[in-house]
Design an enzyme around this catalytic site. Structure first.
Site, PDB file in Angstrom:
ATOM      1  N   ALA A   1       9.459  96.669 -33.608  1.00  0.00           N
ATOM      2  CA  ALA A   1       8.420  95.737 -33.189  1.00  0.00           C
ATOM      3  C   ALA A   1       7.158  95.843 -34.025  1.00  0.00           C
ATOM      4  O   ALA A   1       6.243  95.035 -33.874  1.00  0.00           O
ATOM      5  CB  ALA A   1       8.078  95.973 -31.709  1.00  0.00           C
TER       6      ALA A   1
ATOM      7  N   ASP B   1       3.694 106.413 -40.976  1.00  0.00           N
ATOM      8  CA  ASP B   1       2.509 106.231 -40.130  1.00  0.00           C
ATOM      9  C   ASP B   1       2.407 107.252 -39.004  1.00  0.00           C
ATOM     10  O   ASP B   1       1.546 107.128 -38.134  1.00  0.00           O
ATOM     11  CB  ASP B   1       2.436 104.809 -39.576  1.00  0.00           C
TER      12      ASP B   1
ATOM     13  N   GLY C   1       5.979 103.001 -32.227  1.00  0.00           N
ATOM     14  CA  GLY C   1       6.330 103.830 -31.075  1.00  0.00           C
ATOM     15  C   GLY C   1       7.066 105.106 -31.444  1.00  0.00           C
ATOM     16  O   GLY C   1       6.758 106.179 -30.927  1.00  0.00           O
TER      17      GLY C   1
ATOM     18  N   SER D   1       6.999 106.680 -34.292  1.00  0.00           N
ATOM     19  CA  SER D   1       6.052 107.549 -34.998  1.00  0.00           C
ATOM     20  C   SER D   1       5.124 108.258 -34.020  1.00  0.00           C
ATOM     21  O   SER D   1       4.800 109.433 -34.184  1.00  0.00           O
ATOM     22  CB  SER D   1       5.231 106.725 -35.994  1.00  0.00           C
TER      23      SER D   1
ATOM     24  N   LYS E   1       0.346 101.247 -31.610  1.00  0.00           N
ATOM     25  CA  LYS E   1      -0.781 100.806 -32.414  1.00  0.00           C
ATOM     26  C   LYS E   1      -0.521  99.374 -32.869  1.00  0.00           C
ATOM     27  O   LYS E   1       0.617  98.898 -32.887  1.00  0.00           O
ATOM     28  CB  LYS E   1      -1.006 101.720 -33.633  1.00  0.00           C
TER      29      LYS E   1
END
EC number: 2.7.1.148
Length: 269
Positions: free
Chosen positions: A93, A132, A97, A99, A8
């Site tokens: 980053a 998240d 990823g 999550s 996301k």
């Protein structure tokens, strides 16, 4: 059963206050992108978990996929499974990823063993795994508040844009990012900001972490400026970094090149 946990990006990110539990409240729009890991879960005679692709720090016992399995196993007495994670989304980053991997583990197990859990229940499990994680249960654009786990649906269609996401290999831990931030209330309502044309987002839609991290990592500012120079309508760091993305109306330019050590993804939103 095989599925593809996706990343996301954050459209705007405002850190509004420090919480009593040590976390921070925030406001941000979470928007899914199609940069994906691969996750396969199969019934097995014994429990097993292995990984390929990008190396993940720590041992398997600390991986969020395994934690998600253990969390459901406590309530549903799940049989042993073999999980294989192929890691593609860079870590550290700001792309969510890990999550996503956790949330997709819950989704796959729910389907594989016919647990009949609705999205609300899956989100409640996901909230126990990370701030998240719950976003990736429904995987639709939302305005996220509190710890990033309370969602308000938002009508936002960016399908006419190409997104270029660039990770320059700078690993920024959550502790480092939040240690540099000074919480403050945003001056504008997130819903109102997102209703404005993407062409004006550059002037109004901000990521609070940029102010804290760009002086320390000038390469990130240079990367954002490069995306604007290449014609991006909007560019920003995502999450607490260090990936930076640009939104291009239509196709991205063919001559947009980056050093070989950078990880780059581009595609339609």
């Amino acid at each position: 059963m095989l599925d593809f946990p996706n990343a996301k990006i954050n459209l705007g990110l405002y850190i509004t206050e420090k919480r009593a539990d040590g976390f921070h409240n925030l406001q941000s729009c979470f928007y899914p992108v199609r940069w994906c890991d691969a996750l396969e879960i199969l019934p097995s005679e014994r429990e097993a978990f292995d990984m390929t692709g990008l190396p993940v720090p720590g041992n398997a016992e600390t991986n969020l996929c395994l934690k998600a399995y253990k969390l459901l196993q406590q309530d549903y007495n799940l049989p042993p499974v073999h999980m294989h994670l192929h890691k593609v989304i860079p870590m550290g980053a700001g792309l969510g990823g890990g999550s996503a991997d956790a949330a997709y583990t819950l989704r796959i197990l729910n389907q594989l063993f016919e647990l009949k859990l609705y999205d609300d229940a899956l989100e409640n499990y996901a909230r126990q795994l990370g701030s998240d994680c719950a976003f990736f249960v429904r995987n639709e654009p939302v305005i996220a508040t509190e710890r990033g786990d309370v969602f308000t649906p938002v009508t936002l269609d960016l399908s006419s844009y190409t997104c270029v996401v660039v990770y320059p290999g700078i690993h920024i831990t959550t502790a480092e990012a939040y240690g540099s931030i000074k919480p403050k209330q945003p001056t504008c309502d997130m819903q109102m900001l997102l209703k404005q044309d993407v062409e004006v987002w550059q002037d109004v839609l901000k990521n609070d972490f940029e102010e804290a991290l760009f002086p320390k990592y000038p390469e990130l500012l240079q990367l954002k400026e490069k995306l604007y120079e290449a014609g991006a309508t909007y560019a920003s760091m995502t999450g607490s970094g260090s990936a930076v993305y640009g939104l291009f109306k239509g196709d991205a330019p063919d001559n947009l090149l980056f050093p070989a050590r950078y990880a780059v993804w581009q595609g339609q939103l």
